[in-house]
Motif scaffolding. Sequence first.
Motif, mmCIF file in Angstrom:
data_model
loop_
_atom_site.group_PDB
_atom_site.id
_atom_site.type_symbol
_atom_site.label_atom_id
_atom_site.label_comp_id
_atom_site.label_asym_id
_atom_site.label_seq_id
_atom_site.Cartn_x
_atom_site.Cartn_y
_atom_site.Cartn_z
ATOM 1 N N CYS A 118 2.800 1.679 -3.457
ATOM 2 C CA CYS A 118 1.738 2.120 -4.458
ATOM 3 C C CYS A 118 1.232 3.591 -4.316
ATOM 4 O O CYS A 118 1.225 4.341 -5.235
ATOM 5 C CB CYS A 118 0.540 0.975 -4.524
ATOM 6 N N GLU A 119 1.104 3.802 -2.989
ATOM 7 C CA GLU A 119 0.413 5.305 -2.925
ATOM 8 C C GLU A 119 1.737 6.344 -3.459
ATOM 9 O O GLU A 119 1.602 7.208 -3.845
ATOM 10 C CB GLU A 119 0.334 5.461 -1.379
ATOM 11 N N ASP A 153 0.897 -1.226 0.070
ATOM 12 C CA ASP A 153 0.016 -0.012 -0.090
ATOM 13 C C ASP A 153 0.896 1.286 0.035
ATOM 14 O O ASP A 153 0.696 2.264 -0.528
ATOM 15 C CB ASP A 153 -0.907 0.097 1.060
ATOM 16 N N ARG A 189 -4.435 -5.795 -4.951
ATOM 17 C CA ARG A 189 -4.816 -5.577 -3.491
ATOM 18 C C ARG A 189 -5.851 -6.334 -3.149
ATOM 19 O O ARG A 189 -6.139 -7.084 -2.060
ATOM 20 C CB ARG A 189 -4.884 -4.313 -3.224
#
Length: 204
Positions: free
Chosen positions: A18-19, A15, A146
């Motif tokens: 990717c962010e 996460d 995800r």
Amino acid sequence: MPVPARLAPLLAEYDFACERLLHRLTGPTMDSGDGEQVEVPPLTDAELLWEPVPGSWSVRRHADGPGVGATVLVGAGEWGRDGGRPHPWPPPVTTIAWRINHLTTILAGRADHTDGTHSLTDDSDEPQPTATGAIAGLAAATAAWRATLLRADDAALDTVGYSTYPDGSDAEDVFLDIVWWVNQEVVHHGAEIALLRDLHLRLA
């Protein structure tokens, strides 16, 4: 379903990576790493296809044929991604477009071959020649993988071949190892994309 304890730190890492990558592409700001928000201009079409050195591999129109050292343009539709085996040595430098499409096909393909239709291939992918299209495809692919991770239980993590993705070691490895591998793909290609953005700002 609760996230298995072994998966939780890998999901958090995924996460975070990717962010950071998506913010690095879209702006308007991103965390510099120490809590400071720095300005980030949105990726442009010209930057997406910028070739940092002659002979870079990229995303091209099929009508124009593959780039230097490539033997095929992989993908459906008007555009394809430079490819072919064996790869030339030294490995070609690749554009942001190439790297985004590579990540997109890895993520979307593995999601599909884990709990989807088991039909997506690089040949059926449609590489995007615009920043908007490429980023949208990447965002959708990160979300798909995800969602796949959230459906994996402890038994799945220990299953060899839980993912049937054909372009990797999925048939030989337990799924937890595949999850780790995908994370490092996002981290290292994300870092390469960030560096190319820095170079384009100063050299193009």
